[in-house]
Write a protein that holds these residues in place. Structure first.
Motif, PDB file in Angstrom:
ATOM      1  N   HIS A  68     -44.084 -30.117  81.867  1.00  0.00           N
ATOM      2  CA  HIS A  68     -44.706 -30.309  82.397  1.00  0.00           C
ATOM      3  C   HIS A  68     -45.657 -29.263  83.708  1.00  0.00           C
ATOM      4  CE1 HIS A  68     -40.475 -30.339  84.593  1.00  0.00           C
ATOM      5  NE2 HIS A  68     -41.880 -30.772  85.266  1.00  0.00           N
ATOM      6  N   LYS A  69     -44.269 -28.686  83.865  1.00  0.00           N
ATOM      7  CA  LYS A  69     -44.692 -27.269  85.028  1.00  0.00           C
ATOM      8  C   LYS A  69     -45.823 -26.256  84.174  1.00  0.00           C
ATOM      9  CE  LYS A  69     -40.770 -27.746  88.675  1.00  0.00           C
ATOM     10  NZ  LYS A  69     -39.613 -26.722  88.899  1.00  0.00           N
ATOM     11  N   ALA A  70     -45.367 -26.405  83.006  1.00  0.00           N
ATOM     12  CA  ALA A  70     -46.254 -25.424  82.512  1.00  0.00           C
ATOM     13  C   ALA A  70     -47.634 -26.056  82.333  1.00  0.00           C
ATOM     14  CB  ALA A  70     -45.712 -25.121  80.744  1.00  0.00           C
ATOM     15  N   TRP A  71     -48.120 -26.777  81.709  1.00  0.00           N
ATOM     16  CA  TRP A  71     -49.145 -27.731  81.996  1.00  0.00           C
ATOM     17  C   TRP A  71     -49.932 -27.688  82.902  1.00  0.00           C
ATOM     18  CZ3 TRP A  71     -52.465 -27.566  77.980  1.00  0.00           C
ATOM     19  CH2 TRP A  71     -51.638 -27.402  76.953  1.00  0.00           C
ATOM     20  N   ASN A  72     -49.185 -27.998  83.745  1.00  0.00           N
ATOM     21  CA  ASN A  72     -50.111 -27.858  85.828  1.00  0.00           C
ATOM     22  C   ASN A  72     -50.214 -26.566  85.763  1.00  0.00           C
ATOM     23  OD1 ASN A  72     -49.449 -30.874  86.042  1.00  0.00           O
ATOM     24  ND2 ASN A  72     -47.139 -30.068  87.565  1.00  0.00           N
ATOM     25  N   GLU A  73     -49.652 -25.257  85.357  1.00  0.00           N
ATOM     26  CA  GLU A  73     -50.166 -24.204  85.147  1.00  0.00           C
ATOM     27  C   GLU A  73     -51.151 -23.456  84.817  1.00  0.00           C
ATOM     28  OE1 GLU A  73     -50.814 -19.958  86.965  1.00  0.00           O
ATOM     29  OE2 GLU A  73     -49.438 -21.787  88.013  1.00  0.00           O
ATOM     30  N   MET A  74     -51.473 -24.303  83.037  1.00  0.00           N
ATOM     31  CA  MET A  74     -51.919 -23.580  82.669  1.00  0.00           C
ATOM     32  C   MET A  74     -53.598 -24.535  82.685  1.00  0.00           C
ATOM     33  SD  MET A  74     -51.469 -21.417  80.935  1.00  0.00           S
ATOM     34  CE  MET A  74     -52.751 -21.170  79.452  1.00  0.00           C
ATOM     35  N   ILE A  75     -53.487 -25.577  83.008  1.00  0.00           N
ATOM     36  CA  ILE A  75     -55.292 -26.425  83.033  1.00  0.00           C
ATOM     37  C   ILE A  75     -55.143 -25.870  84.373  1.00  0.00           C
ATOM     38  CG2 ILE A  75     -55.558 -28.471  83.995  1.00  0.00           C
ATOM     39  CD1 ILE A  75     -53.631 -29.865  82.352  1.00  0.00           C
ATOM     40  N   HIS A  76     -54.850 -24.950  85.366  1.00  0.00           N
ATOM     41  CA  HIS A  76     -55.026 -24.769  86.703  1.00  0.00           C
ATOM     42  C   HIS A  76     -55.656 -23.460  86.045  1.00  0.00           C
ATOM     43  CE1 HIS A  76     -54.762 -22.284  90.659  1.00  0.00           C
ATOM     44  NE2 HIS A  76     -55.913 -23.391  90.878  1.00  0.00           N
ATOM     45  N   ARG A  77     -54.878 -22.785  85.232  1.00  0.00           N
ATOM     46  CA  ARG A  77     -55.863 -20.880  85.354  1.00  0.00           C
ATOM     47  C   ARG A  77     -57.388 -21.741  84.299  1.00  0.00           C
ATOM     48  NH1 ARG A  77     -50.565 -17.853  82.726  1.00  0.00           N
ATOM     49  NH2 ARG A  77     -49.080 -18.200  84.699  1.00  0.00           N
ATOM     50  N   TYR A  78     -56.827 -22.501  83.342  1.00  0.00           N
ATOM     51  CA  TYR A  78     -58.031 -23.239  82.418  1.00  0.00           C
ATOM     52  C   TYR A  78     -59.721 -23.384  83.630  1.00  0.00           C
ATOM     53  CZ  TYR A  78     -55.307 -23.897  78.411  1.00  0.00           C
ATOM     54  OH  TYR A  78     -54.147 -23.130  77.825  1.00  0.00           O
ATOM     55  N   LEU A  79     -59.409 -24.616  84.285  1.00  0.00           N
ATOM     56  CA  LEU A  79     -60.965 -24.930  85.306  1.00  0.00           C
ATOM     57  C   LEU A  79     -60.782 -23.382  86.208  1.00  0.00           C
ATOM     58  CD1 LEU A  79     -58.923 -28.065  86.679  1.00  0.00           C
ATOM     59  CD2 LEU A  79     -60.601 -27.461  84.709  1.00  0.00           C
ATOM     60  N   ALA A  80     -60.047 -22.553  87.044  1.00  0.00           N
ATOM     61  CA  ALA A  80     -60.064 -21.543  87.404  1.00  0.00           C
ATOM     62  C   ALA A  80     -60.792 -20.360  86.712  1.00  0.00           C
ATOM     63  CB  ALA A  80     -59.248 -20.990  88.292  1.00  0.00           C
ATOM     64  N   GLY A  81     -60.577 -20.108  85.280  1.00  0.00           N
ATOM     65  CA  GLY A  81     -61.284 -19.579  84.378  1.00  0.00           C
ATOM     66  C   GLY A  81     -62.556 -20.231  84.426  1.00  0.00           C
ATOM     67  N   THR A  82     -63.179 -21.564  84.134  1.00  0.00           N
ATOM     68  CA  THR A  82     -63.909 -21.752  83.799  1.00  0.00           C
ATOM     69  C   THR A  82     -64.934 -21.572  85.228  1.00  0.00           C
ATOM     70  OG1 THR A  82     -63.119 -23.253  82.617  1.00  0.00           O
ATOM     71  CG2 THR A  82     -65.674 -23.500  83.490  1.00  0.00           C
ATOM     72  N   LEU A  83     -64.204 -22.002  86.238  1.00  0.00           N
ATOM     73  CA  LEU A  83     -65.003 -21.480  88.115  1.00  0.00           C
ATOM     74  C   LEU A  83     -65.517 -20.053  87.895  1.00  0.00           C
ATOM     75  CD1 LEU A  83     -66.184 -22.442  90.395  1.00  0.00           C
ATOM     76  CD2 LEU A  83     -63.666 -21.814  91.585  1.00  0.00           C
ATOM     77  N   GLY A  84     -64.247 -18.948  87.400  1.00  0.00           N
ATOM     78  CA  GLY A  84     -65.430 -17.863  87.410  1.00  0.00           C
ATOM     79  C   GLY A  84     -66.221 -17.404  86.220  1.00  0.00           C
TER      80      GLY A  84
END
Length: 330
Positions: A68-84
């Motif tokens: 659950h923690k890993a998915w929280n972190e990775m989803i945030h990274r996916y969204l942040a990467g998309t923002l970039g």
């Protein structure tokens, strides 16, 4: 609305989502849910198959995988990467339209690249508080500048009142106070001091004799892992008390600015901006009090972070509107 304007609006909304999820990730203690970067335990997504989980355990035996923690972190990274990618697209489109580099799109691109670097350092440096704080502040700055960029593309939303310029020093003062208060709040959160004091109005009995300013603002370099904090209770309480005092100062200064802007403004646009600042300020102050009374409930704490970002954004917009009326560009 042109495609370019739609893309700016979408990017602005996407940034809000990234800010919310970033706060959620931190507040669920998932900042090291994946102890490497940009992948997760050496994989592009969170490992679930038994053989991959065995590999993950061998790579990072000191940090067992919590899905659950890993998915929280990775989803945030996916969204942040998309923002970039979105900001990169805005930069290219604007550059092709203008045939030259302009300050704001270039600044946005530079900040989002630096944000990615800070995101990597947040993980690789084990949640070093100064890096966590910088990541928060530059995320809020990015959001505010994107709002200014959106405003530049919508002339109908621009201020036309020249006589508001005498309010500019007060507007800048309110902006600086809010930025410093957000920085202090970020420092409080990064050092796990949000519950260092649970009494009102300031702290538990005897708090004034236990203040530890030197430790409270020491960078505490040299630790391998800063998860759950490395400061003493007295240092955490010191940060917390200062954040509460800052909240009172911030409320007073920003409320005064919003009142002055409302009284002086003659157009509905600027009066509504003043009302929005006052409303968001009141909500933010209330959320801060509820964080203490209710002992930092997750939804409330995430909202406190997000509303703080919006308060900063509104004050940046107010400063820009007052300084640059009639649609003149930077």
């Amino acid at each position: 609305m042109t495609l370019h304007k739609k893309l700016i609006t979408f990017t602005l909304c996407w940034t809000m989502l990234v800010i919310i999820l970033g706060a959620y990730t931190r507040l669920t203690d998932a900042g090291l849910g994946c102890p490497d970067w940009p992948g997760c335990y050496g994989f592009l997504k969170v490992p679930h198959k038994a053989e991959k989980m065995e590999i993950a355990a061998a790579r990072f035996p000191e940090r067992p995988l919590e899905h659950h923690k890993a998915w929280n972190e990775m989803i945030h990274r996916y969204l942040a990467g998309t923002l970039g990618l979105l900001i990169g697209a805005l930069f290219v489109i604007y550059w092709r339209q203008q045939k030259r580099l302009t300050a704001l799109p270039t600044a946005l691109l530079g900040i989002v690249i630096f944000q990615a670097t800070l995101g990597a350092w947040t993980v690789t440096m084990g949640l070093l508080p100064i890096v966590v704080l910088a990541h928060l502040l530059f995320g809020f700055i990015l959001f505010s500048l994107l709002a200014v960029f959106w405003l530049q593309q919508h002339p109908s939303w621009r201020n036309t009142e020249q006589h508001l310029r005498p309010l500019l020093p007060l507007a800048y003062a309110a902006l600086i106070v809010v930025f410093l208060q957000i920085a202090l709040g970020g420092w409080t959160a990064a050092n796990y001091a949000a519950l260092a004091c649970i009494d009102l109005p300031l702290c538990e009995a005897g708090w004034s004799s236990r203040l530890a300013f030197a430790e409270a603002f020491d960078l505490h370099l040299g630790h391998d892992d800063y998860e759950y904090g490395v400061m003493s209770q007295d240092a955490r309480a010191t940060i917390h008390v200062l954040h509460r005092l800052g909240a009172v100062i911030t409320f007073s200064v920003v409320a005064w600015f919003a009142w002055r802007l409302y009284r002086v403004a003659q157009t509905q646009l600027m009066q509504r901006l003043a009302q929005a600042i006052a409303l968001v300020l009141l909500v933010q102050f209330t959320l801060g009090v509820l964080n203490i009374v209710l002992h930092l409930p997750l939804a409330n704490a995430v909202a406190h972070n997000f509303v703080g970002a919006n308060l900063l954004m509104l004050l940046v917009i107010a400063c820009y509107q007052i300084r640059k009326p009639q649609g003149r560009e930077v």
